[in-house]
Design a protein around this motif. Structure first.
Motif, PDB file in Angstrom:
ATOM      1  N   TYR A  95       0.833  -1.193   0.000  1.00 48.32           N
ATOM      2  CA  TYR A  95       0.000   0.000   0.000  1.00 48.32           C
ATOM      3  C   TYR A  95       0.873   1.251   0.000  1.00 48.32           C
ATOM      4  O   TYR A  95       1.876   1.327   0.721  1.00 48.32           O
ATOM      5  N   ASP A 111      -3.804   9.072   6.403  1.00 48.12           N
ATOM      6  CA  ASP A 111      -5.229   9.328   6.220  1.00 48.12           C
ATOM      7  C   ASP A 111      -5.757   8.859   4.869  1.00 48.12           C
ATOM      8  O   ASP A 111      -6.964   8.704   4.706  1.00 48.12           O
ATOM      9  N   TRP A 113      -5.091   5.938   1.777  1.00 46.80           N
ATOM     10  CA  TRP A 113      -4.411   4.711   1.357  1.00 46.80           C
ATOM     11  C   TRP A 113      -4.832   4.372  -0.073  1.00 46.80           C
ATOM     12  O   TRP A 113      -5.970   4.617  -0.467  1.00 46.80           O
ATOM     13  N   GLY A 114      -3.921   3.772  -0.807  1.00 44.57           N
ATOM     14  CA  GLY A 114      -4.297   3.234  -2.103  1.00 44.57           C
ATOM     15  C   GLY A 114      -4.991   1.891  -1.931  1.00 44.57           C
ATOM     16  O   GLY A 114      -5.216   1.430  -0.812  1.00 44.57           O
ATOM     17  N   GLN A 115      -5.281   1.267  -3.041  1.00 42.27           N
ATOM     18  CA  GLN A 115      -5.956  -0.039  -2.999  1.00 42.27           C
ATOM     19  C   GLN A 115      -4.945  -1.184  -2.889  1.00 42.27           C
ATOM     20  O   GLN A 115      -5.311  -2.316  -2.629  1.00 42.27           O
TER      21      GLN A 115
END
Lengths: 122, 110
Positions: A95, A111, A113-115
């Motif tokens: 991530y 705060d 996040w990517g997938q």
């Protein structure tokens, strides 16, 4: 919309290299420190590396020190992770995460996040 | 072995108060503020509590956090079915010069 999109994961043999990318949108990228956090299948979260807003401060987890290199290109709103000498224990979902408040390292407050992008070492 | 220690599981009914503990040391929790993340299986983690006891916008007030010395805790007053997830404490470690997470606690709502 505030967003992080990772790419670059895949299947790689032990000892080989891989480069992950993370493109940011919806916020002023160069105002914030950025981090990589990974999660092995069925396991918990592990902080991997962090980089300050101007790349002046960089830290790594002991488990990747000397093998992984974090970098950023503020002109392209992008974060990178160069992974060399990959091991079976590096297999995880990686991530990209944004620091919530600061351009400097020193907190674990993420705060956005990517997938995630999956790295398989086999 | 995680730097921060959490119980692997916790459970409670909607009428109860559930607490999840997080134990660390002087170089991490003792020196820095604690954050909590919620992760529903198959999704990315979400910031739930920051700076020991602050809730980001949109987080229900049934979630609260506290810190004392080298320990912290997350409380959920009246957990709902949608709160079933894994919960992680996290902070910065001044000795390691890096972020550290707890091993995670899986919450079951009975």
């Amino acid at each position: 919309e505030v967003q992080l999109v990772e790419s670059g994961g895949g299947l790689v043999q032990p000892g080989r290299s891989l480069r992950l990318s993370c493109v940011a949108s919806g916020f002023t990228f160069d105002d914030y420190a950025m981090h990589w956090v990974r999660q092995a299948p069925g396991k918990g979260l592990e902080w991997v590396s962090g980089i300050s807003w101007n790349s002046g401060t960089i830290h790594y987890a002991d488990s990747v020190k000397g093998r992984f290199t974090i970098s950023r290109d503020n002109a392209k709103d992008s974060l990178y992770l160069q992974m060399n000498s990959l091991r079976a224990e590096d297999m995880a979902l990686y991530y990209c995460a944004k620091d919530a408040f600061s351009g400097n390292l020193g907190s674990d407050t993420f705060d956005i996040w990517g997938q995630g992008t999956m790295v398989t070492v086999s | 072995q995680s730097v921060l220690t959490q119980p692997p599981s916790a459970s409670g009914t909607p009428g109860q108060r559930v607490t999840i503990s997080c134990s660390g040391s002087s170089s991490n929790i003792g020196s820095n503020s604690v954050n909590w993340y919620q992760q529903v299986p198959g999704t990315a983690p979400k910031l739930l509590i920051y700076s020991n006891n602050q809730r980001p916008s949109g987080v229900p007030d049934r979630f609260s956090g506290s810190k004392s010395g080298t320990s912290a805790s997350l409380a959920i007053s009246g957990p709902q079915s949608e709160d079933e997830a894994d919960y992680y404490c996290a902070t910065w470690d001044d000795s390691l010069n890096g972020g550290v997470f707890g091993g995670g606690t899986q919450l079951t709502v009975l």
